[in-house]
Design a protein around this motif. Structure first.
Motif, PDB file in Angstrom:
ATOM      1  N   TYR A 106      25.218  37.196 -42.671  1.00 38.98           N
ATOM      2  CA  TYR A 106      26.456  36.504 -41.747  1.00 38.98           C
ATOM      3  C   TYR A 106      27.053  38.016 -40.951  1.00 38.98           C
ATOM      4  N   LEU A 107      27.327  37.454 -39.798  1.00 36.83           N
ATOM      5  CA  LEU A 107      28.476  38.645 -39.149  1.00 36.83           C
ATOM      6  C   LEU A 107      29.422  37.419 -37.829  1.00 36.83           C
ATOM      7  N   ASP A 108      31.029  38.347 -38.100  1.00 36.40           N
ATOM      8  CA  ASP A 108      31.787  38.146 -37.617  1.00 36.40           C
ATOM      9  C   ASP A 108      31.726  37.420 -36.068  1.00 36.40           C
ATOM     10  N   CYS A 109      32.193  36.159 -35.991  1.00 31.86           N
ATOM     11  CA  CYS A 109      31.952  35.497 -34.254  1.00 31.86           C
ATOM     12  C   CYS A 109      33.250  35.146 -34.039  1.00 31.86           C
ATOM     13  N   ASP A 110      33.531  34.617 -32.409  1.00 34.46           N
ATOM     14  CA  ASP A 110      34.601  33.406 -32.542  1.00 34.46           C
ATOM     15  C   ASP A 110      34.211  32.268 -31.987  1.00 34.46           C
ATOM     16  N   ILE A 111      34.578  31.451 -33.247  1.00 27.53           N
ATOM     17  CA  ILE A 111      33.297  29.948 -33.046  1.00 27.53           C
ATOM     18  C   ILE A 111      34.598  29.116 -31.394  1.00 27.53           C
ATOM     19  N   ILE A 112      34.384  28.862 -30.654  1.00 27.00           N
ATOM     20  CA  ILE A 112      34.561  27.738 -30.165  1.00 27.00           C
ATOM     21  C   ILE A 112      34.061  26.803 -30.281  1.00 27.00           C
ATOM     22  N   GLU A 113      33.103  26.671 -31.125  1.00 28.81           N
ATOM     23  CA  GLU A 113      32.214  24.788 -31.168  1.00 28.81           C
ATOM     24  C   GLU A 113      31.444  25.277 -32.700  1.00 28.81           C
ATOM     25  N   GLU A 114      31.206  24.230 -33.430  1.00 27.86           N
ATOM     26  CA  GLU A 114      30.221  24.372 -34.840  1.00 27.86           C
ATOM     27  C   GLU A 114      28.891  23.853 -34.088  1.00 27.86           C
ATOM     28  N   GLY A 115      28.232  24.161 -34.542  1.00 30.29           N
ATOM     29  CA  GLY A 115      26.821  23.761 -34.072  1.00 30.29           C
ATOM     30  C   GLY A 115      25.308  24.543 -35.131  1.00 30.29           C
ATOM     31  N   ALA A 116      24.591  24.419 -34.385  1.00 29.29           N
ATOM     32  CA  ALA A 116      23.141  25.046 -34.947  1.00 29.29           C
ATOM     33  C   ALA A 116      22.053  24.751 -33.981  1.00 29.29           C
ATOM     34  N   VAL A 117      21.045  26.062 -34.190  1.00 28.27           N
ATOM     35  CA  VAL A 117      19.941  25.799 -33.574  1.00 28.27           C
ATOM     36  C   VAL A 117      19.025  27.001 -33.665  1.00 28.27           C
ATOM     37  N   VAL A 118      17.617  26.711 -33.488  1.00 25.43           N
ATOM     38  CA  VAL A 118      15.978  27.936 -33.932  1.00 25.43           C
ATOM     39  C   VAL A 118      15.737  28.120 -32.986  1.00 25.43           C
ATOM     40  N   VAL A 119      15.911  29.968 -32.422  1.00 23.29           N
ATOM     41  CA  VAL A 119      15.767  30.136 -31.365  1.00 23.29           C
ATOM     42  C   VAL A 119      14.898  30.888 -31.649  1.00 23.29           C
ATOM     43  N   ASP A 120      13.781  30.807 -30.408  1.00 20.55           N
ATOM     44  CA  ASP A 120      12.237  32.269 -30.608  1.00 20.55           C
ATOM     45  C   ASP A 120      13.129  33.481 -30.968  1.00 20.55           C
ATOM     46  N   SER A 121      12.649  34.156 -31.989  1.00 19.97           N
ATOM     47  CA  SER A 121      12.974  35.319 -32.169  1.00 19.97           C
ATOM     48  C   SER A 121      12.787  36.522 -31.699  1.00 19.97           C
ATOM     49  N   LYS A 122      11.340  36.873 -30.970  1.00 21.93           N
ATOM     50  CA  LYS A 122      11.174  38.219 -29.750  1.00 21.93           C
ATOM     51  C   LYS A 122      12.255  37.562 -28.764  1.00 21.93           C
ATOM     52  N   ILE A 123      12.051  36.483 -28.071  1.00 23.43           N
ATOM     53  CA  ILE A 123      12.493  36.233 -26.838  1.00 23.43           C
ATOM     54  C   ILE A 123      14.286  36.600 -27.207  1.00 23.43           C
ATOM     55  N   PHE A 124      14.825  35.702 -28.322  1.00 18.78           N
ATOM     56  CA  PHE A 124      16.469  36.232 -27.984  1.00 18.78           C
ATOM     57  C   PHE A 124      16.561  37.697 -28.824  1.00 18.78           C
ATOM     58  N   GLY A 125      15.642  38.826 -29.959  1.00 18.16           N
ATOM     59  CA  GLY A 125      16.058  39.824 -30.026  1.00 18.16           C
ATOM     60  C   GLY A 125      15.923  40.207 -28.711  1.00 18.16           C
ATOM     61  N   ASN A 126      15.103  40.343 -28.141  1.00 20.01           N
ATOM     62  CA  ASN A 126      14.924  41.290 -27.125  1.00 20.01           C
ATOM     63  C   ASN A 126      15.981  41.126 -25.276  1.00 20.01           C
ATOM     64  N   ILE A 127      16.048  40.452 -25.938  1.00 18.50           N
ATOM     65  CA  ILE A 127      17.624  39.490 -24.567  1.00 18.50           C
ATOM     66  C   ILE A 127      18.767  40.676 -25.281  1.00 18.50           C
ATOM     67  N   ILE A 128      19.073  40.118 -26.695  1.00 20.68           N
ATOM     68  CA  ILE A 128      20.681  40.010 -27.300  1.00 20.68           C
ATOM     69  C   ILE A 128      20.502  42.520 -26.969  1.00 20.68           C
ATOM     70  N   LYS A 129      19.112  43.053 -27.328  1.00 21.33           N
ATOM     71  CA  LYS A 129      18.667  44.142 -27.359  1.00 21.33           C
ATOM     72  C   LYS A 129      18.927  45.228 -25.911  1.00 21.33           C
ATOM     73  N   LYS A 130      18.951  44.449 -24.663  1.00 15.24           N
ATOM     74  CA  LYS A 130      18.684  44.837 -23.305  1.00 15.24           C
ATOM     75  C   LYS A 130      20.271  44.269 -22.623  1.00 15.24           C
ATOM     76  N   LEU A 131      21.376  43.640 -23.095  1.00 12.23           N
ATOM     77  CA  LEU A 131      22.483  43.863 -22.348  1.00 12.23           C
ATOM     78  C   LEU A 131      23.308  44.489 -22.707  1.00 12.23           C
ATOM     79  N   PRO A 132      24.238  44.996 -21.919  1.00 17.14           N
ATOM     80  CA  PRO A 132      24.925  45.661 -22.169  1.00 17.14           C
ATOM     81  C   PRO A 132      26.556  45.138 -23.869  1.00 17.14           C
TER      82      PRO A 132
END
Length: 367
Positions: free
Chosen positions: A56-82
């Motif tokens: 669990y981590l803190d975040c600002d929730i504007i709208e509730e929801g859920a989704v499944v995202v590809d682990s490798k693609i999502f992880g690589n994208i977030i890692k490379k963001l500023p």
């Protein structure tokens, strides 16, 4: 679902849950991470149906929801963001990720397709300092087998009796035993998969307490923001107490680092196809370590404090080195009961760790 979350925090939590994803899964959905908003936090879940990791981590929730995202693609994208706030907007499984001047659009899967995980009914619970638990893992898990034909030996036995927890791992060639105090009135005897403990060792920090809960067929490790649960291994673990003999004919006290260094040098000429063989000639307060192959031979000599008979014995050098590396004390004691019986290695003045290794059988003229 619409959220804003810190890039660095999200990247760290993705790295944690990715340890629950197996490379051998046959269900494509299990290559993904389940993202969902729960109790004003972002919850990430990954599982291979044997191990489950939730964080669990803190975040600002504007709208509730859920989704499944590809682990490798999502992880690589977030890692490379500023290192800046990341905005994630999901509509009909289309995931839009923006951070400063970067924007990604990727396709997710419905959260409803993610497998339902069984409800685990807690049975016994106890707390243990994380640093103590990590040291118990480090000193035992390496001695589990990788041989899937003996599944019970791919795990570490945790046996709690009279307030003492014994962690035991063995693979048929060596045994590692670490004992630590555990505040639990009930006796338990369970076998935890070695892979789970290995991944836990990477996740755990050295601060505060870890809460461990056992339930029929399952174990749960609660670290606060992160919870790891796993199936337990089924089957009869070997009676390790019968293997550790108390009597001996020869015992040595030796500097751990010098002995390790000598073994590592000798093993440079030990071939894997010959069981990484090193030979020890123990006499007159000295250990003569030999190894030879088609390439050449090596002789190492170190002093020791010897009591009892002289002995010639041979080992797979890797197994001996692994055990010595797991010991923290400056000096170790080695106990022998002849060239065909196991050697027992203990840290000096520490009865809480025992390492046992079987010798390699050689004819006397081969030494």
């Amino acid at each position: 679902m619409r959220i804003q979350v810190d890039q660095n925090s999200l990247s760290n939590h993705i790295s944690v849950v990715q340890k629950g994803i197996s490379n051998r899964t046959t269900l494509q959905i299990l290559d993904g991470i389940l993202l969902e908003t729960v109790n004003n936090k972002l919850k990430l879940t990954a599982t291979d149906l044997e191990i489950r990791i939730e964080t669990y981590l803190d975040c600002d929730i504007i709208e509730e929801g859920a989704v499944v995202v590809d682990s490798k693609i999502f992880g690589n994208i977030i890692k490379k963001l500023p290192n800046a706030p990341v905005n994630i907007n999901i509509e009909e499984n289309n995931i839009n990720i923006t951070c400063e001047s970067s924007e990604f659009n990727i396709l997710g899967n419905p959260a409803s397709e993610y497998p339902e995980l069984p409800t685990i009914i807690n049975q016994n619970s106890f707390e243990i300092p994380k640093d103590l638990f990590k040291s118990a893992i480090r000193q035992t898990v390496f001695a589990t087998t990788q041989d899937e034909t003996r599944p019970i030996l791919t795990g570490v036995l945790l046996e709690v009796s009279n307030g003492i927890g014994s962690f035991v791992a063995l693979d048929g060639y060596r045994l590692a035993l670490r004992s630590i105090p555990i505040n639990l009135k009930e006796d338990i005897k369970i076998v935890i998969p070695g892979r789970v403990l290995g991944e836990l060792n990477k996740i755990l920090d050295d601060k505060d307490e870890l809460t461990i809960t056992t339930a029929p067929g399952h174990i749960i490790f609660d670290m606060g923001d992160t919870v790891v649960s796993s199936r337990l291994l089924e089957g009869q673990f070997l009676n390790y107490k019968d293997i550790i003999r108390k009597e001996h004919k020869t015992n040595l006290r030796v500097d751990r680092k010098k002995f390790q260094d000598s073994l590592e040098r000798a093993s440079l000429l030990a071939k894997e196809e010959k069981a990484n063989l090193v030979k020890l000639n123990i006499a007159n307060n000295e250990i003569n370590i030999k190894s030879n192959s088609e390439i050449g031979n090596v002789n190492e000599q170190i002093s020791s404090a010897q009591e009892g008979e002289d002995i010639n014995i041979a080992f797979n050098s890797k197994y001996v080195i692994d055990g010595i590396k797991a010991i923290d004390s400056e000096e170790i004691e080695l106990f022998f009961m002849g060239s065909l019986n196991p050697c027992i290695i203990n840290p000096v003045e520490d009865e809480n760790y025992t390492y046992l290794v079987l010798p390699v059988r050689l004819a006397q003229e081969d030494y």
